[in-house]
Enzyme design. Sequence first.
Site, PDB file in Angstrom:
ATOM      1  N   SER A   1      58.315  39.580  34.804  1.00 29.07           N
ATOM      2  CA  SER A   1      58.499  39.517  33.596  1.00 29.07           C
ATOM      3  C   SER A   1      57.925  40.561  32.573  1.00 29.07           C
ATOM      4  CB  SER A   1      57.812  38.172  33.106  1.00 29.07           C
ATOM      5  OG  SER A   1      56.399  38.328  33.363  1.00 29.07           O
TER       6      SER A   1
ATOM      7  N   ASP B   1      48.659  35.128  25.894  1.00 30.97           N
ATOM      8  CA  ASP B   1      48.398  34.327  27.221  1.00 30.97           C
ATOM      9  C   ASP B   1      47.823  35.512  27.888  1.00 30.97           C
ATOM     10  OD1 ASP B   1      50.456  36.447  28.161  1.00 30.97           O
ATOM     11  OD2 ASP B   1      51.898  35.192  28.821  1.00 30.97           O
TER      12      ASP B   1
ATOM     13  N   HIS C   1      51.253  38.703  29.660  1.00 34.71           N
ATOM     14  CA  HIS C   1      52.306  39.442  29.462  1.00 34.71           C
ATOM     15  C   HIS C   1      52.279  40.640  28.401  1.00 34.71           C
ATOM     16  CE1 HIS C   1      53.916  35.911  30.847  1.00 34.71           C
ATOM     17  NE2 HIS C   1      54.734  36.604  31.654  1.00 34.71           N
TER      18      HIS C   1
END
Length: 189
Positions: free
Chosen positions: A10, A162, A165
């Site tokens: 990601s 978070d 990321h």
Amino acid sequence: MPTLVCFGDSNTADSYDANGTPRLTPRIADSLNGWKVINAGISGETTRDALARIKKDVADYYPSLVTVLFGSNDSARNRDVSLEEYEKNLRLIVEQLSPEKTILISPPPVVEAAQINNRDNATLAKYAQIVQKVARETGSHFIDLFTEMKDLPDYSELLVEDGLHISEQGYVFLSHIITAKIKSIQEVN
């Protein structure tokens, strides 16, 4: 035209965020005139997943260089990719791409308070050391993103809420590092 494939999870996936802000590959493309830059990132993936798609998503483009950024998910407590398997998988990735075309990137650190019960930096440091070991032993190129970020006064600014990321500021940081590495590789060749 030389081709760069950015292969990863990601932190590589998606060229733009939901607001249309460029992520990694458009920023690299802006800095590498004359290069075709392909995004081969898929959220949630581990090196195990990467091996299943490396031919179709990377090798079939006949890349000049490939960045390989996996490890954040491999190191997650719920993913069960041991250090030994991670090392084996990275070696297989390098073998399929060839060391001179491969830029191995260690996973970034996390903000542990936001990643409680998922990931911790002591474990991520071990995965980062494996990336460095594989790069050294195979002759691949290497970017130590883990250390580059940890050495900053406050690396949390390079991550979103978070704690995992990469943020917009983080993509600016990472794209500069990758671009500088590619330019140094070009100078040698």
